[in-house]
Structures are given as C-alpha cells and as structure tokens.
Design a protein around this motif. Structure first.
Motif, mmCIF file in Angstrom:
data_model
loop_
_atom_site.group_PDB
_atom_site.id
_atom_site.type_symbol
_atom_site.label_atom_id
_atom_site.label_comp_id
_atom_site.label_asym_id
_atom_site.label_seq_id
_atom_site.Cartn_x
_atom_site.Cartn_y
_atom_site.Cartn_z
ATOM 1 N N LEU A 130 -15.153 81.739 -24.350
ATOM 2 C CA LEU A 130 -15.729 80.697 -25.198
ATOM 3 C C LEU A 130 -17.147 80.361 -24.752
ATOM 4 O O LEU A 130 -18.069 80.236 -25.567
ATOM 5 N N ASP A 131 -17.331 80.233 -23.464
ATOM 6 C CA ASP A 131 -18.644 79.880 -22.933
ATOM 7 C C ASP A 131 -19.635 81.022 -23.097
ATOM 8 O O ASP A 131 -20.833 80.803 -23.278
ATOM 9 N N ALA A 132 -19.141 82.270 -23.066
ATOM 10 C CA ALA A 132 -20.034 83.420 -23.154
ATOM 11 C C ALA A 132 -20.741 83.492 -24.496
ATOM 12 O O ALA A 132 -21.840 84.040 -24.598
ATOM 13 N N GLY A 133 -20.141 82.909 -25.525
ATOM 14 C CA GLY A 133 -20.761 82.941 -26.838
ATOM 15 C C GLY A 133 -21.797 81.875 -27.053
ATOM 16 O O GLY A 133 -22.395 81.797 -28.124
ATOM 17 N N ALA A 134 -22.038 81.036 -26.043
ATOM 18 C CA ALA A 134 -22.945 79.900 -26.212
ATOM 19 C C ALA A 134 -24.325 80.195 -25.642
ATOM 20 O O ALA A 134 -24.985 79.323 -25.116
ATOM 21 N N ASP A 135 -24.771 81.472 -25.770
ATOM 22 C CA ASP A 135 -26.034 81.846 -25.162
ATOM 23 C C ASP A 135 -27.224 81.133 -25.779
ATOM 24 O O ASP A 135 -28.280 81.034 -25.173
ATOM 25 N N SER A 136 -27.044 80.621 -27.024
ATOM 26 C CA SER A 136 -28.167 79.941 -27.681
ATOM 27 C C SER A 136 -28.267 78.469 -27.296
ATOM 28 O O SER A 136 -29.167 77.767 -27.710
ATOM 29 N N THR A 137 -27.330 77.991 -26.474
ATOM 30 C CA THR A 137 -27.294 76.576 -26.114
ATOM 31 C C THR A 137 -27.585 76.408 -24.628
ATOM 32 O O THR A 137 -26.865 76.954 -23.798
ATOM 33 N N ALA A 138 -28.611 75.694 -24.300
ATOM 34 C CA ALA A 138 -28.947 75.465 -22.899
ATOM 35 C C ALA A 138 -27.964 74.483 -22.283
ATOM 36 O O ALA A 138 -27.643 73.460 -22.867
ATOM 37 N N VAL A 139 -27.469 74.823 -21.097
ATOM 38 C CA VAL A 139 -26.511 73.972 -20.402
ATOM 39 C C VAL A 139 -27.153 73.501 -19.105
ATOM 40 O O VAL A 139 -27.295 74.285 -18.158
ATOM 41 N N PRO A 140 -27.566 72.240 -19.009
ATOM 42 C CA PRO A 140 -28.184 71.749 -17.775
ATOM 43 C C PRO A 140 -27.168 71.709 -16.638
ATOM 44 O O PRO A 140 -26.025 71.298 -16.828
ATOM 45 N N LEU A 141 -27.590 72.147 -15.457
ATOM 46 C CA LEU A 141 -26.682 72.201 -14.310
ATOM 47 C C LEU A 141 -26.128 70.821 -13.989
ATOM 48 O O LEU A 141 -24.931 70.667 -13.719
ATOM 49 N N VAL A 142 -26.978 69.786 -14.014
ATOM 50 C CA VAL A 142 -26.507 68.447 -13.691
ATOM 51 C C VAL A 142 -25.460 67.987 -14.702
ATOM 52 O O VAL A 142 -24.473 67.336 -14.337
ATOM 53 N N GLY A 143 -25.649 68.335 -15.975
ATOM 54 C CA GLY A 143 -24.656 67.982 -16.985
ATOM 55 C C GLY A 143 -23.335 68.680 -16.754
ATOM 56 O O GLY A 143 -22.268 68.078 -16.906
ATOM 57 N N PHE A 144 -23.408 69.946 -16.356
ATOM 58 C CA PHE A 144 -22.202 70.715 -16.061
ATOM 59 C C PHE A 144 -21.445 70.091 -14.888
ATOM 60 O O PHE A 144 -20.221 69.901 -14.945
ATOM 61 N N LEU A 145 -22.163 69.755 -13.813
ATOM 62 C CA LEU A 145 -21.518 69.173 -12.628
ATOM 63 C C LEU A 145 -20.935 67.797 -12.925
ATOM 64 O O LEU A 145 -19.833 67.462 -12.449
ATOM 65 N N LEU A 146 -21.654 66.998 -13.698
ATOM 66 C CA LEU A 146 -21.130 65.682 -14.069
ATOM 67 C C LEU A 146 -19.864 65.805 -14.916
ATOM 68 O O LEU A 146 -18.922 65.015 -14.761
ATOM 69 N N THR A 147 -19.819 66.808 -15.778
ATOM 70 C CA THR A 147 -18.622 67.014 -16.593
ATOM 71 C C THR A 147 -17.446 67.439 -15.732
ATOM 72 O O THR A 147 -16.299 67.036 -15.973
ATOM 73 N N LEU A 148 -17.703 68.237 -14.690
ATOM 74 C CA LEU A 148 -16.632 68.589 -13.753
ATOM 75 C C LEU A 148 -16.119 67.354 -13.009
ATOM 76 O O LEU A 148 -14.910 67.213 -12.777
ATOM 77 N N LEU A 149 -17.022 66.456 -12.638
ATOM 78 C CA LEU A 149 -16.597 65.210 -11.998
ATOM 79 C C LEU A 149 -15.752 64.367 -12.956
ATOM 80 O O LEU A 149 -14.774 63.729 -12.543
ATOM 81 N N ALA A 150 -16.130 64.367 -14.233
ATOM 82 C CA ALA A 150 -15.331 63.665 -15.233
ATOM 83 C C ALA A 150 -13.938 64.278 -15.318
ATOM 84 O O ALA A 150 -12.928 63.563 -15.426
ATOM 85 N N ALA A 151 -13.859 65.611 -15.263
ATOM 86 C CA ALA A 151 -12.571 66.298 -15.313
ATOM 87 C C ALA A 151 -11.709 65.938 -14.105
ATOM 88 O O ALA A 151 -10.491 65.718 -14.230
ATOM 89 N N PHE A 152 -12.330 65.860 -12.929
ATOM 90 C CA PHE A 152 -11.578 65.496 -11.725
ATOM 91 C C PHE A 152 -11.059 64.065 -11.824
ATOM 92 O O PHE A 152 -9.932 63.766 -11.407
ATOM 93 N N SER A 153 -11.861 63.159 -12.390
ATOM 94 C CA SER A 153 -11.423 61.777 -12.569
ATOM 95 C C SER A 153 -10.241 61.701 -13.529
ATOM 96 O O SER A 153 -9.279 60.948 -13.299
ATOM 97 N N TRP A 154 -10.297 62.473 -14.616
ATOM 98 C CA TRP A 154 -9.184 62.509 -15.566
ATOM 99 C C TRP A 154 -7.911 63.012 -14.874
ATOM 100 O O TRP A 154 -6.829 62.435 -15.038
ATOM 101 N N ALA A 155 -8.052 64.075 -14.070
ATOM 102 C CA ALA A 155 -6.898 64.623 -13.359
ATOM 103 C C ALA A 155 -6.295 63.586 -12.414
ATOM 104 O O ALA A 155 -5.069 63.439 -12.319
ATOM 105 N N GLY A 156 -7.158 62.843 -11.714
ATOM 106 C CA GLY A 156 -6.656 61.781 -10.840
ATOM 107 C C GLY A 156 -5.871 60.743 -11.610
ATOM 108 O O GLY A 156 -4.826 60.258 -11.146
#
Length: 297
Positions: A130-156
């Motif tokens: 799914l992510d491989a098809g998003a080559d036209s969309t820039a993904v900021p590293l800080v946004g990616f890391l913050l989203t992972l932190l959000a995922a960890f909070s949800w899991a908790g």
C-alpha cells in the motif's frame, strides 16, 4: 466471532477509516491542539451528567484517557498538521495492531499462534505494498514517527481496556474524556497561542461544527464504545488485526475526497491485507478442518 460483532467491527472500520479525512478538514479549521480539546470536551459534556461512572478503579479510567484519548490524538493531530497525508496516516497508525499483540503477549500472557503470525505477516506485506504506491505523496519523517507514537498510545489503551475486564464502554469513553481537554488546552496555549485560539473560536464555520460533531459523537462515542466491547469479548490477537482494514477505507476516502491518488500497488496491497486478516481470523478453524480431513484419509 458472532455476526453482530462482525457487523460492529465493520461499522468501526468505516467510521475510523473516514475519520482521517475529517481530521484533515478539522486541522484546516482549528489548530491541532485546540481541535483535540474541542473533540474531547464535547465527548464528556453534557454526557457526563447522564452517564454513570464506570465500575472500575479510577486508575483504569485515567490510563484510558491518557493513552487512547490524549496520547494518541496529540501525536496524530500534530502529525497530520505537519504534513502527514491523511490516507497514509490511516495506514501507519495500524502499527497499533502489532504493538497491541506484542504487549498483550508480554503483559497479559496471551498466546500468539502460528496462524496469527502468518496473518500478521501477510498484513505487513500488504501494508508495505500500500505504501509503495504512494510515491507521489511526500511523507515527512517527523510525521511518520509521530504517527507511530500515536499507534503505540492506542495499543497501550487497548491493553488498559483488556486489563480492566468487563466495563460499560460508554461510561469509560465519556469519563475517560474528562482528562484530555485541559492538557490539550495547555498545549494549545503554549504552542499555538491565545490569540489563535480566540480567533479560531470566533470565526468557526459550519464545516468546523460538523468536524467536531463527527470526531466527538461518531468517531469517539460510537467508534470506541464498539471497539471496547469487541476487545472485552474476544482475544486481543483476534480483534486488533481487524483495524488493518481501516487504512483500506482511509486510503479510498483520501483518494476520492482529497485527491490522494491510489496506484496499482496500493490496490494489490489492500487485497493482501484482506487475505492476511482472513488467515488471522479463520486460520485456526481452517487448520482444524484440514487436520480432520487428513485424519479421515
């Protein structure tokens, strides 16, 4: 899983999948921390005067509010505000499924069986596609890391709910929502400024009203009540991977509404995710049936 629980899961998937586009609209109307304060203020009020306090120790209510309500959405709203595409945020956030199963195995000693591993592995492959098809969309590293932190909070928060045992989810959601508004407002005042808060509240649009209604009434009250009931009735390893369907809905909504176009790899990835979910949910039944057929022969 009974049919009524499957239907409840499908409602959650649709509501939360569309939620990311709504958040994107909300960030355009309000600064992110103020949006979080508004969301949870209207979850708690006026419902708090009519919904009884959950019949669990206060530590579970506080932990729920701190993880699923506050932590998850501080990180997610900020990630989208900083440029994380809505569709891809719905994808990355589903790392919560892996975090949840891993934490449940460590803390609750729930078993992770072979079909869970196979299903989750297929889902990971699908998510990468799914992510491989998003080559036209820039993904900021800080946004990616913050989203992972959000995922960890949800899991908790998932583990908090599982540890709390049987609890009336509407009560947990409403009373848990008492915690986030003040921290959100403090963060808003510190980083967004009082002038911006006043200006946003003085010049809100009807779209802003709709965003807050959807986020508080539909995504939070309806979504988390149904999700919590599913976690209470079924093993975490069975429920958590269902959320891997959310990015399929999220990416479709982002494509149709925001113009975040899907490529061939994203469509194929969605199909692989579905296969992984089927293995996770029905793998034990399929394996038992296969063993029975082999024994007969």
């Amino acid at each position: 899983m009974p049919l009524k629980d499957v239907l409840a899961a499908m409602i959650v998937i649709m509501v939360w999948g569309a939620n990311f586009v709504v958040i994107k609209f909300g960030i355009d109307e309000f600064p992110p921390m103020l949006l979080g304060a508004l969301r949870f203020f209207f979850v708690a009020f006026p419902a708090i005067f009519f919904v009884p306090r959950p019949a669990v120790h206060w530590r579970y209510v506080v932990a729920y509010g701190a993880t699923i309500c506050l932590g998850q959405f501080v990180f997610l709203f900020l990630a989208i505000y900083l440029g994380m595409p809505a569709g891809l945020a719905s994808l990355v956030l589903q790392a919560q499924a892996f975090f949840t199963v891993a934490i449940a195995a460590l803390v609750l000693h729930e078993a992770i069986r072979a079909h869970h591993v196979l299903g989750m592995g297929l889902a990971v492959v699908g998510l990468v596609m799914l992510d491989a098809g998003a080559d036209s969309t820039a993904v900021p590293l800080v946004g990616f890391l913050l989203t992972l932190l959000a995922a960890f909070s949800w899991a908790g928060g998932n583990i908090v709910l599982k540890s709390a045992g049987q609890v009336r989810m509407l009560s947990m959601v409403v009373w848990g929502a008492l915690l986030p508004p003040i921290p959100f407002l403090l963060l808003s005042a510190a980083f967004e400024g009082p002038d911006r808060i006043v200006d946003s509240l003085a010049h809100f649009s009807w779209r802003g009203v709709g965003v807050v209604f959807y986020l508080s009434g539909v995504a939070t009250l309806v979504g988390y009540v149904l999700w919590g009931r599913l976690l209470a009735r079924h093993p975490v390893a069975r429920v958590a991977p269902l959320s891997l369907l959310i990015p399929v809905v999220g990416l479709l909504c982002a494509d149709w509404i925001l113009g975040e176009r899907l490529g061939l790899w994203q469509w194929l990835g969605g199909a692989v995710v579905l296969i992984g979910l089927m293995v996770n949910l029905f793998g034990a039944r399929w394996a038992a049936g296969l063993r029975q057929r082999l024994q007969r022969t």
